[in-house]
Structures are given as structure tokens and as C-alpha cells.
Design an enzyme around this catalytic site. Structure first.
Site, PDB file in Angstrom:
ATOM      1  N   GLU A  91      77.818  73.551 -74.672  1.00 14.59           N
ATOM      2  CA  GLU A  91      77.128  74.027 -73.580  1.00 14.59           C
ATOM      3  C   GLU A  91      78.245  74.042 -72.484  1.00 14.59           C
ATOM      4  O   GLU A  91      78.436  73.449 -71.710  1.00 14.59           O
ATOM      5  CB  GLU A  91      76.212  72.681 -73.151  1.00 14.59           C
ATOM      6  CG  GLU A  91      75.176  72.338 -74.187  1.00 14.59           C
ATOM      7  CD  GLU A  91      74.106  71.284 -73.796  1.00 14.59           C
ATOM      8  OE1 GLU A  91      73.142  71.065 -74.384  1.00 14.59           O
ATOM      9  OE2 GLU A  91      74.643  70.444 -72.669  1.00 14.59           O
ATOM     10  N   GLU A 140      73.571  58.014 -72.308  1.00 15.82           N
ATOM     11  CA  GLU A 140      73.128  59.261 -72.003  1.00 15.82           C
ATOM     12  C   GLU A 140      74.012  59.738 -70.452  1.00 15.82           C
ATOM     13  O   GLU A 140      73.184  59.784 -69.595  1.00 15.82           O
ATOM     14  CB  GLU A 140      71.595  59.439 -71.920  1.00 15.82           C
ATOM     15  CG  GLU A 140      70.945  60.649 -71.542  1.00 15.82           C
ATOM     16  CD  GLU A 140      71.501  61.729 -72.293  1.00 15.82           C
ATOM     17  OE1 GLU A 140      71.730  63.001 -71.852  1.00 15.82           O
ATOM     18  OE2 GLU A 140      71.558  61.390 -73.517  1.00 15.82           O
ATOM     19  N   TRP A 141      75.287  59.881 -70.687  1.00 17.06           N
ATOM     20  CA  TRP A 141      75.911  60.362 -69.760  1.00 17.06           C
ATOM     21  C   TRP A 141      75.888  59.847 -68.673  1.00 17.06           C
ATOM     22  O   TRP A 141      75.862  58.745 -68.416  1.00 17.06           O
ATOM     23  CB  TRP A 141      75.714  62.136 -69.550  1.00 17.06           C
ATOM     24  CG  TRP A 141      76.072  62.586 -70.918  1.00 17.06           C
ATOM     25  CD1 TRP A 141      75.111  63.657 -71.729  1.00 17.06           C
ATOM     26  CD2 TRP A 141      77.278  62.757 -71.603  1.00 17.06           C
ATOM     27  NE1 TRP A 141      75.692  63.751 -72.717  1.00 17.06           N
ATOM     28  CE2 TRP A 141      76.991  63.655 -72.734  1.00 17.06           C
ATOM     29  CE3 TRP A 141      78.555  61.998 -71.510  1.00 17.06           C
ATOM     30  CZ2 TRP A 141      77.949  63.716 -73.650  1.00 17.06           C
ATOM     31  CZ3 TRP A 141      79.692  62.400 -72.590  1.00 17.06           C
ATOM     32  CH2 TRP A 141      79.043  63.077 -73.506  1.00 17.06           C
ATOM     33  N   GLU A 184      70.026  71.398 -80.476  1.00 17.79           N
ATOM     34  CA  GLU A 184      69.311  70.147 -79.977  1.00 17.79           C
ATOM     35  C   GLU A 184      68.158  70.555 -79.603  1.00 17.79           C
ATOM     36  O   GLU A 184      67.865  71.511 -78.841  1.00 17.79           O
ATOM     37  CB  GLU A 184      70.452  69.865 -78.728  1.00 17.79           C
ATOM     38  CG  GLU A 184      71.776  69.198 -79.129  1.00 17.79           C
ATOM     39  CD  GLU A 184      72.361  68.867 -77.914  1.00 17.79           C
ATOM     40  OE1 GLU A 184      71.849  68.449 -76.774  1.00 17.79           O
ATOM     41  OE2 GLU A 184      73.466  68.662 -77.904  1.00 17.79           O
ATOM     42  N   GLN A 212      79.189  59.580 -77.011  1.00 17.28           N
ATOM     43  CA  GLN A 212      77.666  58.949 -76.786  1.00 17.28           C
ATOM     44  C   GLN A 212      77.698  58.007 -77.736  1.00 17.28           C
ATOM     45  O   GLN A 212      76.690  56.998 -77.304  1.00 17.28           O
ATOM     46  CB  GLN A 212      76.656  60.067 -76.728  1.00 17.28           C
ATOM     47  CG  GLN A 212      76.580  60.947 -75.561  1.00 17.28           C
ATOM     48  CD  GLN A 212      75.669  62.024 -75.322  1.00 17.28           C
ATOM     49  OE1 GLN A 212      75.813  62.955 -76.128  1.00 17.28           O
ATOM     50  NE2 GLN A 212      74.420  61.806 -74.750  1.00 17.28           N
ATOM     51  N   HIS A 238      82.643  68.457 -77.310  1.00 23.01           N
ATOM     52  CA  HIS A 238      81.514  67.848 -76.893  1.00 23.01           C
ATOM     53  C   HIS A 238      81.816  67.172 -75.654  1.00 23.01           C
ATOM     54  O   HIS A 238      81.561  66.098 -75.742  1.00 23.01           O
ATOM     55  CB  HIS A 238      80.490  67.546 -77.929  1.00 23.01           C
ATOM     56  CG  HIS A 238      79.086  67.298 -77.450  1.00 23.01           C
ATOM     57  ND1 HIS A 238      77.993  67.595 -78.146  1.00 23.01           N
ATOM     58  CD2 HIS A 238      78.619  66.891 -76.288  1.00 23.01           C
ATOM     59  CE1 HIS A 238      77.009  67.288 -77.606  1.00 23.01           C
ATOM     60  NE2 HIS A 238      77.258  67.086 -76.414  1.00 23.01           N
TER      61      HIS A 238
END
Length: 445
Positions: A165, A405-406, A352, A19, A120
Site C-alpha cells: 500500500e 489496528e494502527w 486483503e 500488528q 508492511h
């Protein structure tokens, strides 16, 4: 707000490699799954990619100086696997190693501890072609990757995170296809969910064998699900989402077992993961801490549709929401942290927490009152957790920088620092200045 935060409480900011780093094909780095995913520009809201992102690879010293000015005590980052091991050779890319060593040295010189995430979402394409996390082999390859990083960076890292995640990787990467690798296969999703947890457990074993003085844990993204109505069908829809996205991972890590899935779900999915003898013991071995990523509460409604879950996320009329459409609910942070602490009984870090809003740079400043209020209210929730005797040891804002942001590309800004994506210029927002002052007033010497 009183000051209940302990002396060694970590006040941090968080980022991830793809990112922010950019330099996607520089200094030996090869493509990762997000590079490949972004080649189909229709998958990203603005048709962009992370090839340049925030150019952190070249500007990391500027970013460390920014962190120092803000007074943060800890920085959560992640490694780019395709930068460190651009092929399946066990020999690391020395230019990638040098980048992270220089970053860690700069952080330590600034008095900032390092929380480093091994995975990540930055999987190399060479490994994705062998099945990625849908393949059991990847768990073993990940354990080898972790071992090499423990050897390379050792105690330069204060807190190691294995996986970020796993529920999001399994759901958005393998069920909806919204994230890389872009699959829509429930059987692969269930396999990936298991292999991610197995990879975590294997990495923890390797960490213990390495005898490092630092600590290791895993980061879970948890959502507070509520039914849209008292109707049994909506309550059951909420149960199913919570079961797969929250309880599945908590039960595996805390109790060494997966919770039973509803019979109807199993009939449609036909995809319970292939659990080998000894897997659950590996997954459930003790860690030093658990990271909690929290953003929102979600309202769930039953739906007549072919979806595996047969439910949808409903609107929360009248409630505050971020630009992601996520309901703002600080009490939800308290609820999920209490649940994790009750289940796993390990120290927690809020790894986060943050919000996306449509920020504008005006006259050299960004007046982001909504984000400042969001952070203040969620930090108050952390303080309430301390009053409730929940062992919370740190809080990390997502994110230090506006970034890629993805699937939203650059259309969503989560940073407390504004980034001009044309020039790379950084401008701390009002929320960053508020956070700086808050840390100064609440940090115990």
C-alpha cells in the site's frame, strides 16, 4: 454460489509483523517507526502500542495450527525489518532469522504456502533518522535489504511482495500524519510516493538477478471513489482523489509515467517528485502478479478548505458500513480489480479484504454474522470476476487475528479469530468456521 475457482486458487489469511508479533524489544529487535510513533499516546485511540500485540512471536506454532484447522492454503505475512536488521550493519540478527525460518518450516509442514511482504510499514528507526522514504537513499537501502532476504529465505517464500500500500504510506504517513512517521508535508509525501515505487522496482531487479523460482509483485490499496453529487465541483474532487491515490500508482507501474496533476494542485503543493533518468523504467518493469487490497467505496464532496485536495469524504446515508465507517460495496471490488487488470494485465490476488465489527465473546463463541455476510458477498464478487475473465488467483481475508489496528489501537477488530489481549487466548469466530467450511466445499483437489 457455483464453484468456478480453479484448482490452484489460493485461499488465504493475512497479517503484518508489527500488528501481531509483539516481542518488540526482544532477541535483538530494535525500535521501528511505529514503536516511536506510539510513544506519543495521544496518537493512538486507546493509548496502546504493538509491544505485545498478539504475541505471535512466541505463539506462531499455535497460529499455524489454527490456519491448518481452517484449511487455508496460503498465509500472507510480513517481515519486521528492525528484527532482522536492528542496526545499519549488513549482518542479520540471527535470532530474527531463526524466527522466520521456523515459521516458514511450520507453514510448509502444514501444507500452507507463504506470501511474504518485504515492507508492511515496519521501518527501523535508524533508517527513519536518515529521512525514511522521503529520502531517495532509502530506496537503495531497501533494495539491499531485499537482496539479503532473497538470499536468507530464497524459495521458502512462494510469493514475494515488495511494498504494501504505497498510497497509504504516502497519504497517512506524510500528508495527514495519522500514521507513522507522522509527517504533514506534501513535498515529503510526493517524494515518498516516488521512492516507494522506486524501491519496489529496484527490489524486483534484485529478485530477477537472484534467479529464484518463486514469484514477485506489489500490493496496492484501491478505493472506489464516487462523487457526492453530479455537480462539476464534486466530480472534480473525486477525480483528484482518484488521481493521487489510485491512478498515480497504476500509471507508474503500467505505463512508466505519472499522470499530470491539476495545475491548481501543483501550485499549492509545489512538490512534484524529483524523477531521475531511468527511474520510470525501473518502476514499470514486469512483475509476476499484483495484489489488490480492497475494503470500501468512498463518496467525495468538494470543500472550501486549505487542504491540498480541497475535498472531503462524505457520508453514505442509508448504506451499510463497518465499524471503521467504511461503506460495504462488493461491486467496488469488481470495479477496482477490472481496472487493475485492464491497466497492468497481470494475474491478481485479493491480498486483503475484511471488515471490523464490534465483536463480543459470549459463552466461548463470537457470533459475527455481519462479517460472515461481508466475506460471503465479496467472495461472490471474486467469482463474478472469474466469470468476466479476470485472472484472479487467490483471496486472503484480513485478518487471521484481531490485532493492533494502527492508530485505532485495539479498538477495532478485523480478525476472524478473536484474541483476548490480556491472555492471548485465540477463539475462532463464526466467520472463521464459515470460511473453513467454504474452503472445504470449494477447494479442488
Amino acid at each position: 454460489m457455483t464453484n468456478l475457482f480453479p484448482k490452484n486458487f489460493e485461499w488465504g489469511v493475512a497479517t503484518s509483523s508489527y500488528q501481531i508479533e509483539g516481542a518488540a524489544l526482544e532477541d535483538g529487535r530494535t525500535a521501528g517507526i511505529w514503536d516511536a510513533f506510539c510513544e506519543d499516546h495521544s496518537r493512538i485511540a486507546d493509548g496502546s502500542d504493538g509491544a505485545v500485540a498478539c504475541d505471535h512471536y512466541h505463539r506462531f506454532r499455535e497460529d499455524v495450527a489454527l490456519m491448518r484447522e481452517l484449511g487455508v492454503t496460503s498465509y500472507r505475512m510480513s517481515f519486521s525489518w528492525p528484527r532482522l536488521f536492528p542496526t545499519d550493519s549488513p549482518e542479520p540478527n540471527e535470532q530474527g532469522v531463526r524466527f522466520y525460518r521456523e515459521l516458514f518450516a511450520a507453514l510448509h509442514d502444514a501444507g500452507i504456502s507463504v506470501m511474504a511482504t518485504l515492507y508492511h510499514w515496519d521501518l527501523p528507526v535508524w533508517l527513519a533518522r536518515r529521512g525514511g522514504f522521503a529520502s531517495r537513499e532509502t530506496a537503495q537501502v531497501f533494495a539491499d535489504f531485499a537482496t539479503r532476504l532473497f538470499s536468507l529465505f530464497g524459495d521458502d517464500v512462494d510469493y514475494w511482495v515488495t511494498i504494501n500500500e504505497p498510497s497509504v504510506i504516502a497519504s497517512l504517513g506524510y500528508i495527514t500524519g495519522e500514521h507513522a512517521p507522522g509527517e504533514r508535508d506534501m513535498a515529503k509525501a510526493m517524494a515518498a510516493a516516488h521512492h516507494l515505487l522506486l524501491a519496489h522496482g529496484l527490489a524486483v531487479q534484485r529478485f530477477r538477478e537472484a534467479g529464484l523460482r518463486s514469484k514477485i509483485g506489489i500490493v496496492l490499496n484501491l478505493v472506489k471513489y464516487v462523487p457526492d453529487s453530479p455537480r462539476p465541483r464534486d466530480r472534480f474532487a473525486r477525480f483528484k482523489l482518484d488521481l493521487f491515490y489510485n491512478e498515480w500508482f497504476l500509471s507508474a507501474l503500467g505505463e512508466g509515467r505519472y499522470p499530470p496533476l491539476p495545475a491548481g494542485f501543483l501550485r499549492r503543493a509545489k512538490c512534484h517528485p524529483d524523477v531521475h533518468h531511468g527511474d520510470m523504467e525501473i518502476i514499470a518493469q514486469p512483475v509476476d502478479f499484483v495484489g489488490v487490497n480492497y475494503y470500501t467505496r468512498a463518496r467525495v464532496r468538494a470543500a472550501h478548505c486549505p487542504s491540498q485536495m480541497n475535498c472531503v469524504l462524505a457520508d453514505d446515508p442509508g448504506d451499510e458500513a463497518t465499524d471503521m465507517g467504511w461503506t460495504i460495496d462488493p461491486d467496488g471490488l469488481r470495479d477496482v480489480c477490472k481496472r487493475v487488470y485492464r491497466t497492468l494485465r497481470k494475474p491478481l490476488y485479493i491480498t486483503e479484504n475484511g471488515a471490523a465489527f464490534d465483536d463480543e465473546l459470549t459463552g466461548g463463541a463470537v457470533h459475527d454474522e455481519k462479517r460472515t455476510d461481508y466475506l460471503r458477498r465479496h467472495i461472490e464478487a471474486v467469482e463474478q470476476l472469474l466469470l468476466d475473465w479476470v485472472d484472479v488467483r487467490g483471496y486472503y481475508v484480513w485478518s487471521l487475528l484481531d490485532n493492533f489496528e494502527w492508530a485505532h489501537g485495539y479498538t477495532r477488530r478485523f480478525g476472524i479469530t478473536h484474541v483476548n489481549f490480556d491472555t492471548g487466548e485465540r477463539t475462532p469466530k463464526d466467520s472463521a468456521l464459515w470460511y473453513r467450511d467454504f474452503i472445504r466445499d470449494h477447494r479442488r483437489s
